[in-house]
Design a protein around this motif. Structure first.
Motif, mmCIF file in Angstrom:
data_model
loop_
_atom_site.group_PDB
_atom_site.id
_atom_site.type_symbol
_atom_site.label_atom_id
_atom_site.label_comp_id
_atom_site.label_asym_id
_atom_site.label_seq_id
_atom_site.Cartn_x
_atom_site.Cartn_y
_atom_site.Cartn_z
ATOM 1 N N VAL B 255 0.823 -1.205 0.000
ATOM 2 C CA VAL B 255 0.000 0.000 0.000
ATOM 3 C C VAL B 255 0.862 1.261 0.000
ATOM 4 O O VAL B 255 0.791 2.078 -0.916
ATOM 5 C CB VAL B 255 -0.971 0.006 1.199
ATOM 6 N N HIS B 256 1.701 1.401 1.019
ATOM 7 C CA HIS B 256 2.432 2.664 1.160
ATOM 8 C C HIS B 256 3.453 2.880 0.049
ATOM 9 O O HIS B 256 3.537 3.962 -0.521
ATOM 10 C CB HIS B 256 3.108 2.728 2.530
ATOM 11 N N VAL B 257 4.214 1.854 -0.253
ATOM 12 C CA VAL B 257 5.215 2.004 -1.307
ATOM 13 C C VAL B 257 4.545 1.981 -2.680
ATOM 14 O O VAL B 257 4.722 2.884 -3.494
ATOM 15 C CB VAL B 257 6.288 0.892 -1.204
ATOM 16 N N LEU B 258 3.723 0.950 -2.899
ATOM 17 C CA LEU B 258 3.163 0.756 -4.229
ATOM 18 C C LEU B 258 2.330 1.942 -4.680
ATOM 19 O O LEU B 258 2.404 2.388 -5.823
ATOM 20 C CB LEU B 258 2.337 -0.535 -4.254
ATOM 21 N N LYS B 259 1.510 2.478 -3.772
ATOM 22 C CA LYS B 259 0.642 3.578 -4.197
ATOM 23 C C LYS B 259 1.438 4.794 -4.634
ATOM 24 O O LYS B 259 1.029 5.526 -5.517
ATOM 25 C CB LYS B 259 -0.321 3.952 -3.067
ATOM 26 N N ILE B 328 -6.099 11.941 -16.921
ATOM 27 C CA ILE B 328 -7.218 11.724 -16.002
ATOM 28 C C ILE B 328 -6.815 10.753 -14.893
ATOM 29 O O ILE B 328 -7.002 11.029 -13.704
ATOM 30 C CB ILE B 328 -8.450 11.188 -16.775
ATOM 31 N N VAL B 329 -6.212 9.641 -15.274
ATOM 32 C CA VAL B 329 -5.811 8.653 -14.268
ATOM 33 C C VAL B 329 -4.808 9.263 -13.296
ATOM 34 O O VAL B 329 -4.879 9.062 -12.087
ATOM 35 C CB VAL B 329 -5.204 7.408 -14.947
ATOM 36 N N LEU B 333 -4.961 9.461 -9.261
ATOM 37 C CA LEU B 333 -4.003 8.774 -8.385
ATOM 38 C C LEU B 333 -3.327 9.724 -7.415
ATOM 39 O O LEU B 333 -3.048 9.366 -6.283
ATOM 40 C CB LEU B 333 -2.920 8.112 -9.235
ATOM 41 N N ASP B 334 -3.009 10.919 -7.876
ATOM 42 C CA ASP B 334 -2.235 11.815 -7.038
ATOM 43 C C ASP B 334 -3.097 12.954 -6.513
ATOM 44 O O ASP B 334 -3.435 13.876 -7.235
ATOM 45 C CB ASP B 334 -1.055 12.385 -7.827
#
Ligand SMILES: Nc1ncnc2c1ncn2[C@@H]1O[C@H](COP(=O)(O)OP(=O)(O)OP(=O)(O)O)[C@@H](O)[C@H]1O
Ligand code: SF4
Ligand SMILES: [Mg+2]
Lengths: 326, 344
Positions: B255-259, B328-329, B333-334
């Protein structure tokens, strides 16, 4: 004194680098009791953070805790299996870091980061965890906590972010909080508020607190006891009043002298001459001797911790006497 | 002033709803310019290389027939007139008929497009689903032997030329071992009216070698991106803090790294999708894959100008669409992008 929450005995944390061994923490011992605040003071690179990481079991390779005992409620954390240690982290011992801009994950919402901290240690429903998260935010003085839960870290100011980090540390009611310079990056007013709240919190909830800082003036109004670190070792230990009013170690004396104070207004600040020695393959003998006015031939040997005054400890062959300070 | 959190939902919403059309219009205008320029290049280029008629028409035909054919293709007029006629018809949505097949060029390309898209998607999928785990591994354990092996592999993937790898794949898996077919698309199944290979086992077997070939370069790219991102993220305070909370390493990494590292990875995957389609030309030629890439090579061989121009139009449109989707993506995401765009 009652049984201490945390007792660290002869802790040694070394880094095995290509250039040689860096003794970042060398023979460090101290203890802190429930509701007490211990200040860990020292210059940059003196091993304060590494002491904290060692307790948390968060020293990264090439570093390793090589010796010592870390007793939490009588149990040595070094003997725990990795998953048992994971259950201690964030649950019985929490840690807060220096830079609030960096400690919260920028792409996760605050509620996500709080809920996961609860659910890592207890089988709690999301709704219940959310409620606890909201209460924790309220406790550290974040206005409209309910709405703020669904915000992202960048939507908070630095001071508010540090409060969020503190709230996260409080979530599981830890026995011990290690605060690694949590107010250094904040402005003075915010720093004052946070110090006040943390102190209150430790007293009320009986949480033991280790407060790491390089700033003596922060410690003065906050801590009960002080450990002064130099080059990976504790060079002086005592109550705040004793150490600040009458330092025994020449380094502590130099530190106090370099803090601006009203009594000495107009006088130039006295800096400790020289630089912190490199911890890489540190030569034997007192690590402070190149900078010390009192150094002599005896200082080529390692000074041991001694107790010239009851309840105090100092690592020096020629500790300052009361008259020398005045 | 309203408290900042009131704007969270709004900002994302407004950004998507209001800034996109402006952005689309700007992109469209840029692409129309690009298209005009490229079609002009193709006209001049084809004119300089040779006369399509020489290739298309039976040399035994008599002069009258040849002249009739030239007139039918519009090739009797001067080049500038041909180009103006083309522009006029293009504005009306007509890109002309293929010289070779005598059907509308656009239709010809659209018929071949599913094959190319399927190949490109399969390759991208392989690159993503292999590249991210391998890159994570290499980033988490850079000094272990699998970590080093992965990195060595990715260097090879970068440096070996696609066509050479394609030939090696054919020699090994099709010729030597005889495990997989190396020619064509195999049987296709209709999915929502579009012919696809991946729904039948025989189709999948045909897809494996060309998709692997096309995936190799992107796979190496994603491995390196993921590894670099992971190593950087691991040094960040938020990872240390996540560990200090007592999270399991699965959650810290997953979660923390991958995101965090997904942001650059998704951007690059998206932006590279266009180049996967473009690179498919080589792979399709080697594996006789009946897609747009093979069509464009054949069309260049016979100087089939309308098809070449239409192909470029399609590719440019795809690039625009892809960039739009990536933007858009990315903003989804950010969270920081959403806010700053709403402010700016
Ligand atoms: N990865 C590493 N490799 C080698 N030595 C290291 C490494 N990380 C830390 N050290 C050593 O550990 C020593 C103690 O570092 P630590 O972070 O504990 O200092 P600190 O007292 O917290 O300083 P600061 O006030 O700057 O935070 C440093 O002097 C450094 O030499
Ligand atoms: S041991 Fe010697 S060098 Fe070290 S602090 Fe004391 S007097 Fe100075
Ligand atoms: Mg530090």
């Amino acid at each position: 004194m009652t049984e201490s929450t945390l007792r660290v005995e002869n802790l040694r944390t070394h880094f095995f680098t290509r250039q040689g061994v860096v003794k970042a923490v060398e023979d460090v011992s101290f203890s802190v009791g429930a509701g007490r605040i211990l200040g860990l003071v020292g210059e940059s690179g003196s091993g304060k953070s590494m002491t904290g990481y060692s307790i948390m079991g968060l020293v990264d390779p090439p570093g390793r805790v090589v010796a010592g005992r870390i007793l939490l409620g009588g149990k040595d954390l070094r003997t725990l299996a990795p998953d048992e240690m994971r259950k201690v982290r964030g649950n019985r011992i929490a840690m807060i870091f220096q830079d609030p801009m960096m400690t919260l994950n920028p792409v996760l919402r605050v509620d996500t980061q709080m809920i996961e901290a609860i659910q890592a240690h207890a089988d709690v429903s999301r709704a219940a965890a959310l409620e606890r998260a909201r209460d924790a935010l309220a406790r550290v003085g974040i206005p409209s906590p309910q709405e703020r839960l669904s915000a992202y870290p960048h939507q908070f100011s630095g001071g508010m972010r540090q409060r969020v980090a503190i709230a996260i540390a409080l979530l599981n009611k830890p026995d011990l909080i290690i605060a690694d310079e949590p107010t250094t990056a904040l402005d003075v007013t915010i720093q004052g508020q946070i110090l006040f709240e943390m102190q209150k919190l430790a007293r009320e909830s009986g949480t033991a607190l280790i407060w790491i800082t390089h700033d003596l003036s922060v410690i003065a109004g906050l801590a009960d006891e002080i450990c002064v670190m130099y080059a990976g070792r504790i060079v002086e230990h005592g109550s705040v009043d004793q150490v600040l009013d009458a330092p025994l170690h020449p380094y502590t004396h130099g530190l106090i002298d370099s803090v601006p104070s009203r009594g000495r207004r107009g006088e130039p600040l006295r800096q400790i001459p020289g630089m912190t020695p490199s911890l890489l393959d540190l030569a034997p003998g007192c690590a402070f001797r190149d900078r010390c006015a009192r150094a002599d031939g005896a200082c080529a040997e390692d000074p041991a911790l001694s107790s010239p005054v009851a309840g105090r400890q100092v690592r020096c062959f020629h500790p300052l006497t009361q008259s020398a300070v005045a | 002033m309203a408290p900042p959190y009131m704007g969270i939902l709004h900002s994302a919403f407004w950004t998507l709803i209001f800034s996109m059309p402006v952005f689309i219009v700007r992109r469209l205008m840029q692409s129309v310019l690009v298209l005009c320029f490229m079609s002009l290049l193709v006209f001049v280029g084809v004119y300089a290389i040779g006369n399509p008629v020489d290739i298309l028409i039976n040399p035994q035909a008599d002069q009258a027939d040849i002249e009739r054919a030239i007139a039918a293709l519009g090739l009797d007029k001067p080049l500038w007139q041909q180009y103006l006629i083309f522009l006029k018809q293009a504005l009306a949505g007509d890109l002309g008929k293929s010289f070779a097949y005598n059907i509308p060029a656009i239709q010809l390309i659209l018929e071949r497009m599913p094959a190319t898209l399927e190949l490109a998607l399969a390759a991208t999928g392989m690159a993503v689903f292999l590249g991210i785990p391998l890159g994570l591994w290499a980033g988490l354990k850079p000094d272990s032997w699998p970590g080093k092996l992965i990195m060595t592999g990715s260097i090879l993937g970068f440096s070996l030329p696609t066509f050479w790898v394609g030939l090696m794949l054919i020699m090994l898996f099709a010729v030597e071992l005889g495990w997989l077919p190396s020619n064509g698309r195999g049987p296709t199944t209709e999915l929502l009216g579009i012919p696809v290979s991946f729904l039948s086992w025989e189709g999948v077997r045909h897809l494996i070698l060309p998709a692997t070939n096309l995936a190799l370069f992107k796979l190496s790219l994603i491995i390196r991106l993921t590894r670099a991102g992971t190593r950087e993220a691991l040094l960040q305070d938020y990872v240390k803090f996540a560990r200090a909370k007592g999270l399991s390493s699965t959650r810290v990494v997953g979660v923390h790294v991958l995101k965090n590292i997904m942001i650059p990875i998704v951007t690059v995957i998206g932006l590279e999708f266009g180049s996967v389609i473009a690179f498919a030309i080589v792979t399709e030629s080697i594996f006789a894959w009946p897609g747009m890439g093979k069509l464009i090579i054949d069309s260049i061989n016979v100087l089939d100008r309308p098809v070449i121009v239409a192909y470029l139009l399609i590719i440019v449109s795809l690039f625009i669409l892809i960039n739009l989707a990536v933007d858009i993506v990315y903003s989804l995401l950010d969270p920081r992008v959403r806010i700053s765009e709403a402010k700016g």
